[in-house]
Structure formats: structure tokens, C-alpha cells
Design a protein around this motif. Sequence first.
Motif, PDB file in Angstrom:
ATOM      1  N   UNK A 140      -0.986  36.987 -11.639  1.00  0.00           N
ATOM      2  CA  UNK A 140      -0.719  38.413 -11.840  1.00  0.00           C
ATOM      3  C   UNK A 140      -1.374  39.254 -10.753  1.00  0.00           C
ATOM      4  N   UNK A 141      -2.607  38.917 -10.366  1.00  0.00           N
ATOM      5  CA  UNK A 141      -3.294  39.656  -9.302  1.00  0.00           C
ATOM      6  C   UNK A 141      -2.597  39.449  -7.959  1.00  0.00           C
ATOM      7  N   UNK A 142      -2.098  38.246  -7.739  1.00  0.00           N
ATOM      8  CA  UNK A 142      -1.336  37.982  -6.510  1.00  0.00           C
ATOM      9  C   UNK A 142      -0.077  38.839  -6.455  1.00  0.00           C
ATOM     10  N   UNK A 143       0.606  38.944  -7.578  1.00  0.00           N
ATOM     11  CA  UNK A 143       1.797  39.799  -7.654  1.00  0.00           C
ATOM     12  C   UNK A 143       1.428  41.258  -7.408  1.00  0.00           C
ATOM     13  N   UNK A 144       0.310  41.689  -8.005  1.00  0.00           N
ATOM     14  CA  UNK A 144      -0.142  43.068  -7.818  1.00  0.00           C
ATOM     15  C   UNK A 144      -0.431  43.339  -6.339  1.00  0.00           C
ATOM     16  N   UNK A 145      -1.123  42.442  -5.676  1.00  0.00           N
ATOM     17  CA  UNK A 145      -1.429  42.610  -4.252  1.00  0.00           C
ATOM     18  C   UNK A 145      -0.149  42.657  -3.415  1.00  0.00           C
ATOM     19  N   UNK A 146       0.794  41.810  -3.714  1.00  0.00           N
ATOM     20  CA  UNK A 146       2.067  41.808  -2.993  1.00  0.00           C
ATOM     21  C   UNK A 146       2.775  43.147  -3.139  1.00  0.00           C
ATOM     22  N   UNK A 147       2.811  43.651  -4.365  1.00  0.00           N
ATOM     23  CA  UNK A 147       3.501  44.915  -4.600  1.00  0.00           C
ATOM     24  C   UNK A 147       2.740  46.100  -4.016  1.00  0.00           C
ATOM     25  N   UNK A 148       1.413  46.044  -4.017  1.00  0.00           N
ATOM     26  CA  UNK A 148       0.637  47.101  -3.361  1.00  0.00           C
ATOM     27  C   UNK A 148       0.932  47.124  -1.862  1.00  0.00           C
ATOM     28  N   UNK A 149       1.020  45.956  -1.246  1.00  0.00           N
ATOM     29  CA  UNK A 149       1.368  45.901   0.182  1.00  0.00           C
ATOM     30  C   UNK A 149       2.735  46.518   0.436  1.00  0.00           C
ATOM     31  N   UNK A 150       3.683  46.260  -0.452  1.00  0.00           N
ATOM     32  CA  UNK A 150       5.012  46.855  -0.306  1.00  0.00           C
ATOM     33  C   UNK A 150       4.962  48.370  -0.482  1.00  0.00           C
ATOM     34  N   UNK A 151       4.149  48.838  -1.422  1.00  0.00           N
ATOM     35  CA  UNK A 151       3.988  50.283  -1.627  1.00  0.00           C
ATOM     36  C   UNK A 151       3.380  50.922  -0.382  1.00  0.00           C
ATOM     37  N   UNK A 190       3.903  54.780 -17.718  1.00  0.00           N
ATOM     38  CA  UNK A 190       3.568  55.630 -16.567  1.00  0.00           C
ATOM     39  C   UNK A 190       2.075  55.930 -16.569  1.00  0.00           C
ATOM     40  N   UNK A 191       1.518  56.232 -17.751  1.00  0.00           N
ATOM     41  CA  UNK A 191       0.087  56.514 -17.843  1.00  0.00           C
ATOM     42  C   UNK A 191      -0.741  55.281 -17.499  1.00  0.00           C
ATOM     43  N   UNK A 192      -0.288  54.107 -17.903  1.00  0.00           N
ATOM     44  CA  UNK A 192      -1.000  52.869 -17.576  1.00  0.00           C
ATOM     45  C   UNK A 192      -0.983  52.632 -16.064  1.00  0.00           C
ATOM     46  N   UNK A 193       0.170  52.846 -15.440  1.00  0.00           N
ATOM     47  CA  UNK A 193       0.264  52.691 -13.986  1.00  0.00           C
ATOM     48  C   UNK A 193      -0.651  53.693 -13.285  1.00  0.00           C
ATOM     49  N   UNK A 194      -0.652  54.918 -13.779  1.00  0.00           N
ATOM     50  CA  UNK A 194      -1.514  55.946 -13.209  1.00  0.00           C
ATOM     51  C   UNK A 194      -2.980  55.542 -13.312  1.00  0.00           C
ATOM     52  N   UNK A 195      -3.368  54.959 -14.440  1.00  0.00           N
ATOM     53  CA  UNK A 195      -4.744  54.505 -14.629  1.00  0.00           C
ATOM     54  C   UNK A 195      -5.093  53.425 -13.612  1.00  0.00           C
ATOM     55  N   UNK A 196      -4.178  52.486 -13.397  1.00  0.00           N
ATOM     56  CA  UNK A 196      -4.429  51.417 -12.430  1.00  0.00           C
ATOM     57  C   UNK A 196      -4.637  52.016 -11.039  1.00  0.00           C
ATOM     58  N   UNK A 197      -3.775  52.949 -10.641  1.00  0.00           N
ATOM     59  CA  UNK A 197      -3.891  53.558  -9.313  1.00  0.00           C
ATOM     60  C   UNK A 197      -5.193  54.367  -9.209  1.00  0.00           C
ATOM     61  N   UNK A 198      -5.578  55.066 -10.279  1.00  0.00           N
ATOM     62  CA  UNK A 198      -6.834  55.815 -10.271  1.00  0.00           C
ATOM     63  C   UNK A 198      -8.013  54.871 -10.081  1.00  0.00           C
ATOM     64  N   UNK A 199      -8.028  53.764 -10.809  1.00  0.00           N
ATOM     65  CA  UNK A 199      -9.117  52.798 -10.684  1.00  0.00           C
ATOM     66  C   UNK A 199      -9.162  52.198  -9.298  1.00  0.00           C
ATOM     67  N   UNK A 200      -8.015  51.886  -8.720  1.00  0.00           N
ATOM     68  CA  UNK A 200      -7.974  51.345  -7.367  1.00  0.00           C
ATOM     69  C   UNK A 200      -8.482  52.361  -6.346  1.00  0.00           C
ATOM     70  N   UNK A 201      -8.170  53.632  -6.576  1.00  0.00           N
ATOM     71  CA  UNK A 201      -8.587  54.689  -5.645  1.00  0.00           C
ATOM     72  C   UNK A 201     -10.098  54.918  -5.699  1.00  0.00           C
ATOM     73  N   UNK A 202     -10.729  54.571  -6.825  1.00  0.00           N
ATOM     74  CA  UNK A 202     -12.158  54.797  -7.003  1.00  0.00           C
ATOM     75  C   UNK A 202     -13.017  53.685  -6.396  1.00  0.00           C
ATOM     76  N   UNK A 203     -12.387  52.609  -5.975  1.00  0.00           N
ATOM     77  CA  UNK A 203     -13.144  51.463  -5.436  1.00  0.00           C
ATOM     78  C   UNK A 203     -13.773  51.820  -4.110  1.00  0.00           C
TER      79      UNK A 203
END
Length: 151
Positions: free
Chosen positions: A15-26, A138-151
Motif C-alpha cells: 500500500x505504501x509503495x502504491x501511495x509513493x507511486x501515485x504521489x510521484x504521478x501527482x 475527500x476529508x480522509x485524502x485531505x488529512x493524508x495530504x496535511x500529514x504529508x505536508x507537516x513532515x
Amino acid sequence: MATPVAVEPADVDTALGDLQTHLNLIFARTRTLWKESAARIDPELQVGGYKLLTFIERAESANAHELAERFEMDKSVISRQVRMLEELGLIESRPDERDGRLRVLTPTPAACTVLAELRRDHASRLRTIVAELTQDEIQAASKVFRLLAEV
């Protein structure tokens, strides 16, 4: 009450690998969107200048020192981009009232208008993309992006 289901480490890694792949695409899509947006404002506007302009507009004003720190750019690069933004009529520069050595950069009304139009277009595209999601998703996705932005 439902019993939590144990998640296997391999499933999490996948799942984390998929997330990283999709973040790279974003990120790649974001760079393309910045380039397209800059070209819509002016064919000569570079992506770096577009990013500076959007920051100045959202902050309502900035100075070159703030921009250099915020974007981790060399002051000479900032200076060239600011000069280009001024030549294109997108920002104005005036002396800082507290420190005459600094220049305060503000967006022109024309820049505010074109950026508002771009934001409306971007919001419309995003609404179309997330139309199949629930508000909770949408709120869950927003939370993930917020957490990633805080790193």
C-alpha cells in the motif's frame, strides 16, 4: 462491536509503495499544471516566476528575502524572476516603509484577476476528478495530504 483486522506488513508495504507511486504521478502532474498555468498568464513566464507570483498574491505582499527563504532559491534567481514579473505587469515594487533597503512586492490587479480565473478553473477540474468520492473520502485524502505536508 467489530474486531479490528490485523494488517500484514507486506500489505502495508504494498500500500505504501502504491501511495509513493501515485504521489510521484501527482508531483509530475503538478509540474505540468504549473507550466500550463504560467503559459496562460504569459508565454514568457517561467514556472519559478509563476510560483513566486502565486505566493505574493496569496500573501498580499512579500519581499525578495522572504521569497528566497520560502522557495530556497538563490537571491539572483529571485531578482531575475521579480524583474520579469514587473516587466509583465504582474507585480509592483515599492520601498518598505520600515526598512528602505527592502522592496515590498505586491500583485497588480491584472495578476489578481488572472490568478482568480486560474483558481476557478483548477477548482472545477478538481471537482470533476473527485465527483465520485464521498465527503468522508475527500476529508480522509485531505488529512493524508496535511500529514504529508507537516513532515
